[in-house]
Structures are given as structure tokens and as C-alpha cells.
Design a protein around this motif. Structure first.
Motif, PDB file in Angstrom:
ATOM      1  N   ILE A  10       0.984  -1.350  -0.149  1.00  0.00           N
ATOM      2  CA  ILE A  10       0.112  -0.078   0.218  1.00  0.00           C
ATOM      3  C   ILE A  10       1.310   1.057  -0.001  1.00  0.00           C
ATOM      4  CG2 ILE A  10      -1.696   0.873   1.291  1.00  0.00           C
ATOM      5  CD1 ILE A  10      -2.470  -1.637   2.771  1.00  0.00           C
ATOM      6  N   ILE A  11       0.737   2.416  -0.776  1.00  0.00           N
ATOM      7  CA  ILE A  11       0.950   2.786  -0.889  1.00  0.00           C
ATOM      8  C   ILE A  11       0.583   4.698  -0.884  1.00  0.00           C
ATOM      9  CG2 ILE A  11       2.281   5.670  -2.395  1.00  0.00           C
ATOM     10  CD1 ILE A  11       3.976   3.011  -3.546  1.00  0.00           C
ATOM     11  N   VAL A  12       0.193   4.943   0.601  1.00  0.00           N
ATOM     12  CA  VAL A  12      -0.888   6.487   1.212  1.00  0.00           C
ATOM     13  C   VAL A  12       0.049   8.110   0.565  1.00  0.00           C
ATOM     14  CG1 VAL A  12      -1.590   7.155   2.710  1.00  0.00           C
ATOM     15  CG2 VAL A  12      -1.322   4.858   3.086  1.00  0.00           C
ATOM     16  N   GLU A  13      -0.561   8.964  -0.330  1.00  0.00           N
ATOM     17  CA  GLU A  13      -0.068   9.839  -0.882  1.00  0.00           C
ATOM     18  C   GLU A  13      -1.195  10.768  -0.047  1.00  0.00           C
ATOM     19  OE1 GLU A  13       1.013   9.893  -5.632  1.00  0.00           O
ATOM     20  OE2 GLU A  13       0.522   8.038  -5.359  1.00  0.00           O
ATOM     21  N   ASP A  14      -2.375  10.651  -0.098  1.00  0.00           N
ATOM     22  CA  ASP A  14      -3.138  10.944   0.913  1.00  0.00           C
ATOM     23  C   ASP A  14      -3.220  11.020   1.918  1.00  0.00           C
ATOM     24  OD1 ASP A  14      -5.471  12.714   1.224  1.00  0.00           O
ATOM     25  OD2 ASP A  14      -6.386  12.587  -0.427  1.00  0.00           O
ATOM     26  N   MET A  15      -3.083  12.206   3.019  1.00  0.00           N
ATOM     27  CA  MET A  15      -3.102  11.380   4.725  1.00  0.00           C
ATOM     28  C   MET A  15      -4.081  11.212   5.053  1.00  0.00           C
ATOM     29  SD  MET A  15      -0.038  10.420   5.417  1.00  0.00           S
ATOM     30  CE  MET A  15       0.983  10.615   3.560  1.00  0.00           C
ATOM     31  N   SER A  16      -5.402  12.464   4.364  1.00  0.00           N
ATOM     32  CA  SER A  16      -6.471  11.827   5.058  1.00  0.00           C
ATOM     33  C   SER A  16      -7.328  11.007   4.011  1.00  0.00           C
ATOM     34  CB  SER A  16      -7.484  13.228   4.004  1.00  0.00           C
ATOM     35  OG  SER A  16      -7.429  12.989   2.828  1.00  0.00           O
ATOM     36  N   SER A  17      -7.580   9.714   3.637  1.00  0.00           N
ATOM     37  CA  SER A  17      -7.419   9.100   3.494  1.00  0.00           C
ATOM     38  C   SER A  17      -7.312   8.061   5.292  1.00  0.00           C
ATOM     39  CB  SER A  17      -6.732   8.038   2.395  1.00  0.00           C
ATOM     40  OG  SER A  17      -8.096   8.881   1.318  1.00  0.00           O
ATOM     41  N   VAL A  18      -6.247   8.480   5.439  1.00  0.00           N
ATOM     42  CA  VAL A  18      -5.516   6.840   7.291  1.00  0.00           C
ATOM     43  C   VAL A  18      -6.182   7.140   7.767  1.00  0.00           C
ATOM     44  CG1 VAL A  18      -3.539   7.624   8.416  1.00  0.00           C
ATOM     45  CG2 VAL A  18      -2.957   8.587   6.791  1.00  0.00           C
ATOM     46  N   SER A  19      -7.093   7.925   8.613  1.00  0.00           N
ATOM     47  CA  SER A  19      -8.364   7.183   9.263  1.00  0.00           C
ATOM     48  C   SER A  19      -9.737   6.051   8.736  1.00  0.00           C
ATOM     49  CB  SER A  19      -9.157   8.500   9.985  1.00  0.00           C
ATOM     50  OG  SER A  19      -9.636   7.324  10.581  1.00  0.00           O
ATOM     51  N   GLN A  20      -9.436   6.169   7.470  1.00  0.00           N
ATOM     52  CA  GLN A  20     -10.272   5.647   6.586  1.00  0.00           C
ATOM     53  C   GLN A  20      -9.327   3.775   6.612  1.00  0.00           C
ATOM     54  OE1 GLN A  20     -11.613   7.990   3.410  1.00  0.00           O
ATOM     55  NE2 GLN A  20     -13.406   7.126   3.782  1.00  0.00           N
ATOM     56  N   LEU A  21      -8.474   4.284   6.629  1.00  0.00           N
ATOM     57  CA  LEU A  21      -7.670   3.248   5.954  1.00  0.00           C
ATOM     58  C   LEU A  21      -7.841   2.255   7.105  1.00  0.00           C
ATOM     59  CD1 LEU A  21      -4.590   2.131   3.561  1.00  0.00           C
ATOM     60  CD2 LEU A  21      -3.896   2.409   6.197  1.00  0.00           C
ATOM     61  N   ASN A  22      -6.849   2.201   7.905  1.00  0.00           N
ATOM     62  CA  ASN A  22      -7.081   2.340   9.822  1.00  0.00           C
ATOM     63  C   ASN A  22      -8.201   1.539  10.160  1.00  0.00           C
ATOM     64  OD1 ASN A  22      -4.333   2.475   9.837  1.00  0.00           O
ATOM     65  ND2 ASN A  22      -4.070   4.898  10.540  1.00  0.00           N
ATOM     66  N   SER A  23      -9.255   1.565   9.616  1.00  0.00           N
ATOM     67  CA  SER A  23     -10.626   1.865  10.163  1.00  0.00           C
ATOM     68  C   SER A  23     -10.513   0.498   9.528  1.00  0.00           C
ATOM     69  CB  SER A  23     -11.670   2.562   9.525  1.00  0.00           C
ATOM     70  OG  SER A  23     -13.185   2.033   9.914  1.00  0.00           O
ATOM     71  N   MET A  24     -10.510   0.453   7.614  1.00  0.00           N
ATOM     72  CA  MET A  24     -11.126  -0.962   7.151  1.00  0.00           C
ATOM     73  C   MET A  24      -9.823  -2.086   7.609  1.00  0.00           C
ATOM     74  SD  MET A  24     -10.187  -0.854   3.261  1.00  0.00           S
ATOM     75  CE  MET A  24     -11.577   0.775   2.985  1.00  0.00           C
ATOM     76  N   LEU A  25      -8.786  -1.800   8.102  1.00  0.00           N
ATOM     77  CA  LEU A  25      -7.427  -2.812   7.937  1.00  0.00           C
ATOM     78  C   LEU A  25      -8.042  -3.367  10.041  1.00  0.00           C
ATOM     79  CD1 LEU A  25      -4.374  -1.462   7.389  1.00  0.00           C
ATOM     80  CD2 LEU A  25      -5.630  -2.989   6.060  1.00  0.00           C
ATOM     81  N   SER A  26      -8.289  -2.644  10.497  1.00  0.00           N
ATOM     82  CA  SER A  26      -9.336  -3.171  11.325  1.00  0.00           C
ATOM     83  C   SER A  26     -10.594  -4.338  11.222  1.00  0.00           C
ATOM     84  CB  SER A  26      -9.400  -2.243  12.578  1.00  0.00           C
ATOM     85  OG  SER A  26      -8.581  -1.140  12.949  1.00  0.00           O
ATOM     86  N   GLU A  27     -10.961  -3.547  10.253  1.00  0.00           N
ATOM     87  CA  GLU A  27     -12.144  -4.692  10.101  1.00  0.00           C
ATOM     88  C   GLU A  27     -11.958  -6.268   9.482  1.00  0.00           C
ATOM     89  OE1 GLU A  27     -15.572  -4.777   6.036  1.00  0.00           O
ATOM     90  OE2 GLU A  27     -14.798  -2.429   6.877  1.00  0.00           O
ATOM     91  N   PHE A  28     -10.281  -5.891   9.235  1.00  0.00           N
ATOM     92  CA  PHE A  28     -10.285  -7.348   8.486  1.00  0.00           C
ATOM     93  C   PHE A  28      -8.765  -7.798   9.051  1.00  0.00           C
ATOM     94  CE2 PHE A  28     -11.542  -5.224   4.898  1.00  0.00           C
ATOM     95  CZ  PHE A  28     -12.547  -6.820   3.893  1.00  0.00           C
ATOM     96  N   GLY A  29      -8.394  -7.716  10.636  1.00  0.00           N
ATOM     97  CA  GLY A  29      -7.626  -7.678  11.228  1.00  0.00           C
ATOM     98  C   GLY A  29      -7.752  -9.184  12.028  1.00  0.00           C
ATOM     99  N   GLN A  30      -8.805 -10.188  11.945  1.00  0.00           N
ATOM    100  CA  GLN A  30      -8.544 -11.623  11.559  1.00  0.00           C
ATOM    101  C   GLN A  30      -7.899 -12.248  10.899  1.00  0.00           C
ATOM    102  OE1 GLN A  30     -12.708 -12.841  11.981  1.00  0.00           O
ATOM    103  NE2 GLN A  30     -12.649 -13.372   9.894  1.00  0.00           N
ATOM    104  N   TYR A  31      -7.510 -11.535   9.568  1.00  0.00           N
ATOM    105  CA  TYR A  31      -6.558 -12.045   8.982  1.00  0.00           C
ATOM    106  C   TYR A  31      -5.489 -12.047   8.885  1.00  0.00           C
ATOM    107  CZ  TYR A  31     -11.396 -13.423   7.656  1.00  0.00           C
ATOM    108  OH  TYR A  31     -12.981 -13.953   7.631  1.00  0.00           O
ATOM    109  N   ILE A  32      -5.896 -10.761   9.139  1.00  0.00           N
ATOM    110  CA  ILE A  32      -3.736 -10.843   8.805  1.00  0.00           C
ATOM    111  C   ILE A  32      -2.817 -10.555  10.231  1.00  0.00           C
ATOM    112  CG2 ILE A  32      -2.548  -8.192   9.534  1.00  0.00           C
ATOM    113  CD1 ILE A  32      -4.955  -6.301   8.982  1.00  0.00           C
ATOM    114  N   ILE A  33      -1.711 -10.824   9.133  1.00  0.00           N
ATOM    115  CA  ILE A  33      -0.494 -11.643  10.103  1.00  0.00           C
ATOM    116  C   ILE A  33       0.383 -11.021  11.065  1.00  0.00           C
ATOM    117  CG2 ILE A  33       1.723 -13.084   9.827  1.00  0.00           C
ATOM    118  CD1 ILE A  33       0.031 -14.080   7.008  1.00  0.00           C
TER     119      ILE A  33
END
Length: 81
Positions: A10-33
Motif C-alpha cells: 500500500i502506498i498512501v499519498e493522501d494523508m486524509s485517507s489514513v483514518s479510513q485505511l486504519n479502520s478498514m484494516l481493523s475490520e479485516f484484523g482477524q486475517y492480518i498476520i
């Protein structure tokens, strides 16, 4: 259900999307190694790699949703195991 191992780059160029990105990763947290994030201040971007072990459709869903965030690019590489 059969799972696959993959890495999502993942490459993040727009820091205003970081909150949504972190929320999405938390939603899929059970699959993240694991997750590694690197701020690259010289270019004003953040580089994140996510290792996942999940069903194919879950990995595709996560990668697609990440790539639709403004200023975020995501690509997935799959293991052959």
C-alpha cells in the motif's frame, strides 16, 4: 474454507485517507498476520505492507477497497502455497 497467504503493498499519498485505511484494516484484523509501515518523508508518502492469511475473496475484497480510497494505491502478491 481454504485460505491463501498474500502480501498487500500500500502506498498512501493522501494523508486524509489514513483514518479510513486504519479502520478498514481493523475490520479485516482477524486475517492480518503482520503489518509494517514506513513513512518516507522525502517524498511525503507512507509505504505499508500487510501480510494476510485469508480466503481468496476476502483478500480480493480488502485489496479492492483499499485501492478505492482517495490517494491510496494497493497491489497484492500471492504465495504459491
Amino acid at each position: 474454507m481454504e485460505t491463501r497467504v498474500a502480501v498487500i503493498g500500500i502506498i498512501v499519498e493522501d494523508m486524509s485517507s489514513v483514518s479510513q485505511l486504519n479502520s478498514m484494516l481493523s475490520e479485516f484484523g482477524q486475517y492480518i498476520i503482520g503489518r509494517m509501515g514506513l513513512p518516507y518523508q522525502k517524498r511525503g508518502i507512507h509505504i505499508i505492507s500487510i501480510a494476510v492469511d485469508a480466503p481468496q475473496d476476502v483478500i480480493s475484497s480488502l485489496g479492492g477497497r483499499l485501492g478505492r480510497l482517495p490517494g491510496v494505491s494497493a497491489k497484492t502478491a500471492y504465495a504459491n502455497v
